[in-house]
Design a protein around this motif. Sequence first.
Motif, mmCIF file in Angstrom:
data_model
loop_
_atom_site.group_PDB
_atom_site.id
_atom_site.type_symbol
_atom_site.label_atom_id
_atom_site.label_comp_id
_atom_site.label_asym_id
_atom_site.label_seq_id
_atom_site.Cartn_x
_atom_site.Cartn_y
_atom_site.Cartn_z
ATOM 1 N N PRO A 29 0.832 -1.216 0.000
ATOM 2 C CA PRO A 29 0.000 0.000 0.000
ATOM 3 C C PRO A 29 0.861 1.258 0.000
ATOM 4 O O PRO A 29 1.876 1.337 0.686
ATOM 5 C CB PRO A 29 -0.794 -0.128 1.306
ATOM 6 C CG PRO A 29 -0.808 -1.598 1.598
ATOM 7 C CD PRO A 29 0.520 -2.110 1.134
ATOM 8 N N GLY A 30 0.473 2.219 -0.827
ATOM 9 C CA GLY A 30 1.179 3.486 -0.907
ATOM 10 C C GLY A 30 2.527 3.402 -1.578
ATOM 11 O O GLY A 30 3.307 4.354 -1.502
ATOM 12 N N GLU A 31 2.813 2.301 -2.270
ATOM 13 C CA GLU A 31 4.113 2.118 -2.914
ATOM 14 C C GLU A 31 3.952 2.038 -4.440
ATOM 15 O O GLU A 31 2.894 1.657 -4.957
ATOM 16 C CB GLU A 31 4.805 0.860 -2.403
ATOM 17 C CG GLU A 31 5.159 0.919 -0.918
ATOM 18 C CD GLU A 31 5.791 -0.358 -0.416
ATOM 19 O OE1 GLU A 31 6.501 -0.301 0.612
ATOM 20 O OE2 GLU A 31 5.567 -1.432 -1.044
ATOM 21 N N ALA A 32 5.030 2.352 -5.128
ATOM 22 C CA ALA A 32 5.057 2.273 -6.601
ATOM 23 C C ALA A 32 6.447 1.861 -7.054
ATOM 24 O O ALA A 32 7.437 2.082 -6.352
ATOM 25 C CB ALA A 32 4.675 3.608 -7.224
ATOM 26 N N VAL A 33 6.517 1.265 -8.228
ATOM 27 C CA VAL A 33 7.786 0.869 -8.845
ATOM 28 C C VAL A 33 7.903 1.572 -10.194
ATOM 29 O O VAL A 33 6.975 1.538 -11.010
ATOM 30 C CB VAL A 33 7.852 -0.661 -9.021
ATOM 31 C CG1 VAL A 33 9.029 -1.046 -9.936
ATOM 32 C CG2 VAL A 33 7.989 -1.365 -7.681
ATOM 33 N N ARG A 34 9.022 2.262 -10.385
ATOM 34 C CA ARG A 34 9.291 2.869 -11.696
ATOM 35 C C ARG A 34 9.400 1.726 -12.702
ATOM 36 O O ARG A 34 10.176 0.783 -12.508
ATOM 37 C CB ARG A 34 10.594 3.668 -11.647
ATOM 38 C CG ARG A 34 10.986 4.340 -12.964
ATOM 39 C CD ARG A 34 10.073 5.496 -13.260
ATOM 40 N NE ARG A 34 10.604 6.332 -14.330
ATOM 41 C CZ ARG A 34 10.008 6.501 -15.511
ATOM 42 N NH1 ARG A 34 8.877 5.852 -15.772
ATOM 43 N NH2 ARG A 34 10.512 7.309 -16.404
ATOM 44 N N ILE A 35 8.616 1.792 -13.804
ATOM 45 C CA ILE A 35 8.566 0.668 -14.740
ATOM 46 C C ILE A 35 8.636 1.182 -16.172
ATOM 47 O O ILE A 35 8.199 2.311 -16.462
ATOM 48 C CB ILE A 35 7.281 -0.173 -14.508
ATOM 49 C CG1 ILE A 35 7.408 -1.546 -15.185
ATOM 50 C CG2 ILE A 35 6.021 0.565 -14.999
ATOM 51 C CD1 ILE A 35 6.369 -2.565 -14.713
ATOM 52 N N PHE A 36 9.229 0.356 -17.041
ATOM 53 C CA PHE A 36 9.391 0.721 -18.441
ATOM 54 C C PHE A 36 8.676 -0.303 -19.321
ATOM 55 O O PHE A 36 8.423 -1.446 -18.907
ATOM 56 C CB PHE A 36 10.880 0.807 -18.793
ATOM 57 C CG PHE A 36 11.598 1.877 -18.011
ATOM 58 C CD1 PHE A 36 11.659 3.179 -18.481
ATOM 59 C CD2 PHE A 36 12.177 1.584 -16.782
ATOM 60 C CE1 PHE A 36 12.293 4.178 -17.752
ATOM 61 C CE2 PHE A 36 12.820 2.568 -16.050
ATOM 62 C CZ PHE A 36 12.874 3.873 -16.531
ATOM 63 N N THR A 37 8.372 0.117 -20.529
ATOM 64 C CA THR A 37 7.596 -0.731 -21.448
ATOM 65 C C THR A 37 8.244 -2.107 -21.616
ATOM 66 O O THR A 37 9.445 -2.209 -21.879
ATOM 67 C CB THR A 37 7.486 -0.046 -22.823
ATOM 68 O OG1 THR A 37 6.901 1.249 -22.651
ATOM 69 C CG2 THR A 37 6.630 -0.857 -23.777
ATOM 70 N N GLY A 38 7.425 -3.137 -21.467
ATOM 71 C CA GLY A 38 7.893 -4.506 -21.635
ATOM 72 C C GLY A 38 8.394 -5.160 -20.372
ATOM 73 O O GLY A 38 8.652 -6.371 -20.356
ATOM 74 N N ALA A 39 8.540 -4.405 -19.292
ATOM 75 C CA ALA A 39 9.046 -4.985 -18.038
ATOM 76 C C ALA A 39 7.953 -5.803 -17.358
ATOM 77 O O ALA A 39 6.759 -5.475 -17.445
ATOM 78 C CB ALA A 39 9.519 -3.877 -17.111
#
Length: 396
Positions: free
Chosen positions: A86-96
Amino acid sequence: MITVEDALSRVLALAAPLPRIEEVPLTEAAGRVLARPLRARRTQPPFAASAMDGYALRGDELRPGARFRVIGAARAGQRFDGRVGPGEAVRIFTGAPMPEGADRVLIQEDAAPEDDGAFIRVRENPDAARHVRPAGGDFAEGDLFAPRRLSARDVALLAAMNIDRVPVRARPRVALIPTGDELVEPGQTPGPDQIVSSNGYGLHAMLREAGADPFLTPIARDDPASLRAALEAAAEADMIVTLGGASVGEHDLVRAALLAAGAELSFHKIAMRPGKPLMAGRLGRATALGLPGNPVSAMVCGALFAVPAARALAGDPAPAPRRLTARLAHPLPANGPRAHYARARLIDGPDGPALEIFANQDSAVLSLLAAADCLAEIPANAPAMETGTNLKYIPL
């Protein structure tokens, strides 16, 4: 005389798929006909993946102004090894791969970085899409890939299925036999009553484009011994195509030579123009076609009959010429008792592509065939047609 439809049906009946199968790498597969079904060796995508650059998070927490702590990053080929809470996010790129616990991607345009990127805040009116590609959204392991003529698109799909080699039908060997005392090879100096042989080279290119393995024999002269020698040179071919000498003149000796060699003819003469004297049959195990000698007639008959026969021999499940429809760009007079395959081209019309049929349809004028991009199919005994009438055509 028989109709074009009947003639094509008989030609295709003479050209059963060759039994020879070979395995080739994907780099050599385009244009070949797959010999048997294949199954995908993996699932694609093999995991739920991000469809956009952004931030992976829990969708039930996404609202304008919400703030998330960035706990890591995921990129194509390197997943985030952890769980999104909760309240967290991961920087993500296309295809990951999507991180565990996340089911939504907030695109980067909708995220406002804070505290040097340690946090993000959701901007107003974020994109409503999830931007997640589900596992198996393209295909699943075991999915069937049916036999067909392989396009570049098919090759890409097979590669994604983790298939590196494919079983394909052998290319049919097609012998092309130009005939006539009037012919010399390109590059030679014609005599005062001779012309340069062109049909064989046009058919050679046409058949190679269709996936066959054509070869030209030396020009057969207008005598039985020369024709017999040419047929003997073609003995190993899967299809034998004679060019010229298929009419009924006293110097048109091809039919007699074929019969003397043991050929069984299915038909001789079609209700079409150009190309009325076409004939077809079998010579030993080979499909045999006798094409007219006029250059345009030979090329038109090649497109309508020789190419479909070669495709059928190669196992193509849809070997017949492709027919499309367009509106006439101008009026057309009534046609006679033979179907006419007229040289034409597509031009821009008020309602889309329109057919412009060339006024000169002389079967010896190759320059107009080179300028054409299709054959307009005018049925036998067709009445006069007005501008805008729909007419079928065969792309060249």
